[in-house]
Enzyme design. Structure first.
Site, short mmCIF file in Angstrom:
data_model
loop_
_atom_site.label_atom_id
_atom_site.label_comp_id
_atom_site.label_asym_id
_atom_site.label_seq_id
_atom_site.Cartn_x
_atom_site.Cartn_y
_atom_site.Cartn_z
N GLY A 76 0.80 -1.22 0.00
CA GLY A 76 0.00 0.00 0.00
C GLY A 76 0.83 1.27 0.00
CB THR A 77 4.00 2.19 1.68
OG1 THR A 77 3.44 1.89 2.96
CG2 THR A 77 4.89 3.41 1.77
CG ASN B 23 -5.18 3.78 8.44
OD1 ASN B 23 -5.60 4.67 7.69
ND2 ASN B 23 -4.14 3.95 9.20
CD GLN C 83 -7.08 -0.90 7.08
OE1 GLN C 83 -7.82 -1.77 7.55
NE2 GLN C 83 -5.80 -0.84 7.38
CB SER D 97 -1.53 -3.71 1.24
OG SER D 97 -0.50 -4.31 1.98
CG HIS E 121 0.41 -6.89 5.05
ND1 HIS E 121 0.29 -6.44 6.34
CD2 HIS E 121 0.69 -5.80 4.31
CE1 HIS E 121 0.51 -5.13 6.38
NE2 HIS E 121 0.76 -4.71 5.15
CB THR F 109 13.33 -9.76 -10.15
OG1 THR F 109 14.52 -9.42 -10.85
CG2 THR F 109 12.97 -11.21 -10.39
CB CYS G 96 5.67 6.51 19.73
SG CYS G 96 6.55 6.84 21.24
N1 PLP Z 1 -2.89 2.56 3.36
C1 PLP Z 1 -3.62 2.16 4.40
C2 PLP Z 1 -5.01 2.68 4.56
C3 PLP Z 1 -3.10 1.28 5.35
O1 PLP Z 1 -3.84 0.89 6.39
C4 PLP Z 1 -1.78 0.80 5.17
C5 PLP Z 1 -1.15 -0.09 6.16
O2 PLP Z 1 -1.47 -0.08 7.33
C6 PLP Z 1 -1.05 1.24 4.04
C7 PLP Z 1 -1.64 2.12 3.17
C8 PLP Z 1 0.35 0.77 3.80
O3 PLP Z 1 0.34 -0.55 3.32
P1 PLP Z 1 1.66 -1.44 3.33
O4 PLP Z 1 1.86 -1.89 4.73
O5 PLP Z 1 1.35 -2.56 2.41
O6 PLP Z 1 2.77 -0.60 2.80
#
Ligand code: PLP
Length: 375
Positions: A69-70, A147, A175, A193, A195, A231, A319
């Protein structure tokens, strides 16, 4: 352990792992290689992309595999900025750091950013997005559900507003994958994402509409038609597609089971713990999420005491350098610092049980009493 942090990550499903394993062992070829081993891996990637496209509701050449997701958020925001060279960005104030930090990076290059606040239920209205758009707006991002609070956003309507004004709309669907339908037809790009839906970590997918004005973020080899070098992890692609398929096919059943656990938890906490407040709209939220603040309690302390009882939850606050800063999401919703710092997020998953709800309510009561008593 009682695991109530599914919005952070989910365990890999055994059935998904079994589908991935051959591509980590005997069929280990590089999907770019010209030999048989490479072709085997490449075929698996093609099948995974086709399956993902089918579920997202787009064509296969609109799907890109990324690291999660990032990267998806960075690619969308920075890729559109790079394609335009200058302009104005609109993002909601409750986006994940994947978007807020990307926007902050782009400000250093002269892009202007407007942050749109949600209302006190945590919902970003299409009208407030439209009000923020300008003639030079090139990009807008509002996520499908937040999230921290789980509050569902009107993504389709926001997408339609952006379309009307010819603004590239990115929807972070991290989410809601496997939980809600994808707003694919209403956006220019979206990201998921794996996971978060019982697939492998460090892997994700993007839909990017053909013809969109966007440049690549990751330069490298000619993988993924040159848009995203590197890759390809065939095993992870297989895992993502299998996990997404299972999540989508079982969505109604999983949502109902998880909502029942969550709803029981929410009503018991509100009834049995004085001074407890549910953060965010009660109805318009994903089935898994319960985000609470408790009068006189700091979220970090509750998390710590629950952890000692073997219960895993999370707080919304970050934090930094030892100081706890209140959640930017709850702050944007207009909550005061005490409530925003006090937030604790419980997110249920498909393996949780009613017994675990019982144990958690009891442990939470003890934790709140202890913290209040210590004051
Ligand atoms: N966007 C949202 C709404 C998320 O909740 C998260 C992860 O918590 C991400 C992006 C980032 O995803 P990733 O952990 O796959 O980089």
């Amino acid at each position: 352990m009682i695991y109530l942090d599914h919005a952070s990550t989910t365990p890999l499903d055994g059935a998904v792992l079994r589908k991935m394993l051959p591509y980590m062992t005997e069929s280990f070829g590089n999907p770019q290689s010209q030999h048989g081993a490479g072709r085997t891996a490449a075929n698996a990637v093609v099948a995974a992309r086709d399956k993902t496209a089918h579920i997202l509701g787009c064509s296969s050449n609109e799907v890109y595999f990324v690291s999660g997701g990032t990267e998806a958020g960075n690619t969308a925001l920075k890729g559109v900025c790079a394609a335009h060279g200058k302009g104005h960005i609109v993002i909601s104030a409750i986006e994940h750091p994947a978007l807020t930090e990307s926007a902050a990076d782009m400000r250093k290059f002269g892009f202007e950013v407007t942050y749109v606040n949600p209302d006190n239920r945590g919902i970003v209205s299409p009208q407030s997005v439209e009000n923020a758009l300008r003639k030079d707006t090139i990009f807008c991002a509002v996520m499908s559900a937040n999230n921290e609070t789980g509050v569902i956003q009107p993504a389709e309507q926001i997408g339609d507003v952006c379309k009307k004004h010819n603004v590239f709309y990115y929807c972070d669907c991290v989410q809601t994958a496997g939980v809600l339908p994808f707003p694919t037809a209403h956006c220019d790009a979206l990201g998921i994402s794996s996971h978060k839906f019982y697939g492998p970590r460090g892997f994700g997918a993007m839909y990017i509409k053909n013809g969109g004005k966007i440049s690549r973020l990751i330069s490298g080899g000619m993988q993924q038609r040159g848009f995203r070098g590197g890759t390809l992890n065939a095993a992870a692609a297989v895992g993502l597609a299998a996990a997404l398929e299972a999540a989508t096919e079982n969505s109604a059943q999983n949502n109902a089971t998880i909502a029942q656990l969550r709803d029981t938890f929410v009503s018991r906490v509100l009834k049995e713990i004085d001074g407890s407040h549910l953060n965010g709209d009660k109805a318009a939220r994903v089935p898994s999420n319960a985000n609470f603040s408790f009068d006189g309690c700091n979220g970090e302390n509750i998390l710590f005491l629950l952890d000692l009882s073997g219960i895993a939850v999370s707080t919304g606050s970050a934090c930094s350098a030892g100081a706890v800063t209140p959640s930017h999401v709850l702050t944007a919703m207009g909550y005061d610092a005490a409530r925003a710092k006090g937030a604790v997020r419980f997110t249920f998953g498909k393996y949780n049980t009613m017994d675990e709800v019982e144990v958690t309510v009891a442990a939470l009561k003890r934790a709140v009493q202890k913290i209040r008593g210590a004051k």
